[in-house]
Design a protein around this motif. Structure first.
Motif, PDB file in Angstrom:
ATOM      1  N   VAL A 334       0.669  -1.308  -0.041  1.00 18.33           N
ATOM      2  CA  VAL A 334       0.021  -0.181   0.179  1.00 18.33           C
ATOM      3  C   VAL A 334       0.942   1.226   0.108  1.00 18.33           C
ATOM      4  O   VAL A 334       0.288   2.355  -0.351  1.00 18.33           O
ATOM      5  CB  VAL A 334      -0.930   0.057   1.123  1.00 18.33           C
ATOM      6  N   ASN A 357      -2.392  -2.371  -5.351  1.00 15.74           N
ATOM      7  CA  ASN A 357      -3.423  -1.894  -4.640  1.00 15.74           C
ATOM      8  C   ASN A 357      -2.575  -0.737  -3.848  1.00 15.74           C
ATOM      9  O   ASN A 357      -2.873  -0.433  -2.657  1.00 15.74           O
ATOM     10  CB  ASN A 357      -3.682  -2.790  -3.369  1.00 15.74           C
ATOM     11  N   GLU A 359      -1.383   2.595  -2.646  1.00 16.51           N
ATOM     12  CA  GLU A 359      -2.152   3.955  -2.339  1.00 16.51           C
ATOM     13  C   GLU A 359      -1.287   5.086  -1.974  1.00 16.51           C
ATOM     14  O   GLU A 359      -1.630   6.319  -2.305  1.00 16.51           O
ATOM     15  CB  GLU A 359      -2.847   3.811  -0.948  1.00 16.51           C
ATOM     16  N   SER A 360      -0.055   4.886  -1.606  1.00 18.83           N
ATOM     17  CA  SER A 360       0.901   6.133  -1.528  1.00 18.83           C
ATOM     18  C   SER A 360       2.152   5.718  -2.096  1.00 18.83           C
ATOM     19  O   SER A 360       2.927   4.664  -1.982  1.00 18.83           O
ATOM     20  CB  SER A 360       1.148   6.069   0.260  1.00 18.83           C
ATOM     21  N   SER A 388      -5.564   2.835  -7.365  1.00 13.27           N
ATOM     22  CA  SER A 388      -5.661   2.938  -5.914  1.00 13.27           C
ATOM     23  C   SER A 388      -4.962   4.154  -5.204  1.00 13.27           C
ATOM     24  O   SER A 388      -5.168   4.333  -4.223  1.00 13.27           O
ATOM     25  CB  SER A 388      -5.495   1.597  -5.189  1.00 13.27           C
ATOM     26  N   THR A 390      -3.800   7.367  -3.775  1.00 12.47           N
ATOM     27  CA  THR A 390      -4.388   8.610  -3.254  1.00 12.47           C
ATOM     28  C   THR A 390      -3.218   9.498  -2.757  1.00 12.47           C
ATOM     29  O   THR A 390      -3.747  10.653  -2.793  1.00 12.47           O
ATOM     30  CB  THR A 390      -5.179   8.338  -2.009  1.00 12.47           C
TER      31      THR A 390
END
Length: 452
Positions: A334, A357, A359-360, A388, A390
């Motif tokens: 992630v 997946n 996210e960062s 995914s 963000t």
């Protein structure tokens, strides 16, 4: 008068609280408080922490090494003799000795009798004593039943020779060490032979945190610790020998490797792995060794593919010829931190494609001393694997073409991106910021694009 009033006010505090305050001071400063008043005279002797440093305590004006050794040894012995607390929480000894290290036996016997829980030994041989061998720890060291934390660094040799009267399995040697309570073990530049290292770990049945540098490692080493949660390995630039490292640590949650990659094999799936840091430097890999190096990197990432938080920094000069190092998708990943240079853009692209997946994403731009014409190349297909993402952070932005194209690619593909931060390289003119940011597309109306 005001200073006296402050001391009197502090002296009104409960004795237990005063001892707690003194425990944050080096022992030299704690002892000095005995001059404040009669109540403070023996207060330092109740403090359950001792911190003794030969560099700070030796103040002889003639700089006589032998006299300094004698004075420091006398001070340590007197401090231990006057110390009155029932049990020691910690004993920290930073000692640069020259002609005589025999005092350590008596000191360790004393702290062992006080049921010490944390032991820190940072021992170095004086520069004028190059012919002196590493200090061998006395036999009392090998069985500290109360130790929870043990940190050793410097010119220390813990190798021991034990006569074994019974036949034992080669993989489960006789226990030469006995640390039944030890949970944290850090070894910095300590000389370790294969057998002694294995015996040491076998004597730590509940060890959870192991950290060591490998300046002196050569041969085959095994780390078989069922409860180990943290493992940190630091390769020093002084170790030019190859070695093999076999690891069996099924409970591992955190793994960190920094240096020239050696032959590392994991014998268990790391199903509990949460965080990993991999900082691999390459020396000049010859053609016949290139395949071997690629296999080592591939095998390492195969063991880490359950990780959630990964920091990867492939530095050096040969990464441009290394490919296919990621064995499968990192389904649990992630957060990724990646240090990119001209020679490893392709490694970043390959890794992003295997992290569906994510996210960062945090990118740090490094700059090679050797010029390279390699750059970021946009894949021919849409970056669906960024669906995914963000949060995106880019450090060290100079506005070079490959950097601009990469950032544009991320912003185009990250449909749910919330924040994108561009930190400019120090010295880069802020006047050019608006112009360079204006070329970036906005992936979503909720995305905040900012510069630092």
């Amino acid at each position: 008068m005001r200073k006296i009033a402050v001391v009197d006010r502090i002296s009104d505090l409960p004795e237990s609280l005063l001892c707690h305050i003194l425990s944050f001071l080096p022992t030299k400063e704690a002892v000095a408080t005995s001059l404040l008043s009669s109540r403070w005279k023996l207060l330092w002797t109740l403090v359950p922490k001792l911190d003794l440093d030969s560099e700070n305590i030796n103040t002889l004006p003639d700089d006589d090494d032998e006299k300094c050794d004698i004075m420091f040894a006398n001070i340590v012995s007197r401090v231990l003799a006057q110390q009155q607390c029932g049990e020691l929480q910690s004993f920290r000894l930073q000692w640069q000795f020259g002609w005589d290290g025999s005092h350590l036996d008596a000191w360790l016997r004393t702290v062992a009798a006080r049921k010490v829980k944390e032991l820190y030994l940072d021992i170095h041989i004086g520069y004028s004593y190059d012919d002196v061998e590493n200090l061998k720890l006395p036999p009392i060291f090998f069985s500290f039943r109360t130790l929870v934390v043990l940190k050793l660094s410097g010119d220390i040799d813990i190798d021991i020779d034990i006569d074994i009267d019974i036949d034992v399995d080669v993989d489960t040697p006789a226990l030469s060490f006995h640390f039944p309570s030890l949970k944290i073990l850090h070894l910095l530049n300590i000389h370790l032979a294969e057998d002694s290292f294995l015996r040491l770990l076998c004597g730590c049945p509940i060890l959870e945190d192991l950290s060591f540098t490998s300046e002196h490692l050569e041969g085959q080493y095994k780390i078989c610790v069922p409860l180990l949660k943290r493992l940190c390995i630091l390769e020093t630039e002084f170790n030019d020998s190859d070695y093999e490292l076999e690891i069996c640590a099924p409970a591992l949650e955190y793994f960190n490797f920094d240096g020239y990659l050696r032959d590392i094999k994991f014998h268990e799936n790391l199903d509990n792995l949460v965080q990993a840091g991999v900082y691999i430097s390459t020396f000049e890999v010859e053609d016949e060794h290139e395949e071997c190096f690629s296999k080592r990197v591939f095998r390492l990432f195969a063991a880490l593919n359950n990780v959630k938080f990964l920091s990867f920094s492939p530095s050096g000069i040969e990464w441009h010829s290394i490919a296919n190092i990621y064995p499968s998708a990192f389904q649990n990943l992630v957060q990724l931190e990646f240090k990119v240079v001209d020679r490893n853009w392709h490694l970043l692209g390959d890794l992003l494609q295997k992290a569906p997946n994510l996210e960062s994403l945090v990118i740090s731009k490094g700059y090679d001393f050797i010029p390279s014409n390699l750059c970021w190349k946009e894949p021919k297909y849409e970056p669906e694997y960024l669906s995914s993402l963000t949060s995106f952070y880019y450090r060290g932005f100079k506005g070079l073409n490959d950097e601009v194209e990469f950032v544009k690619y991320i912003l185009k593909g990250a449909r749910v991106l919330k924040t994108a931060t561009i930190q400019f390289y120090k010295g880069e003119s802020k006047e050019s910021v608006p112009e360079k940011l204006s070329v970036f597309p906005r992936p979503a109306t909720t995305c905040l694009l900012r510069d630092e």
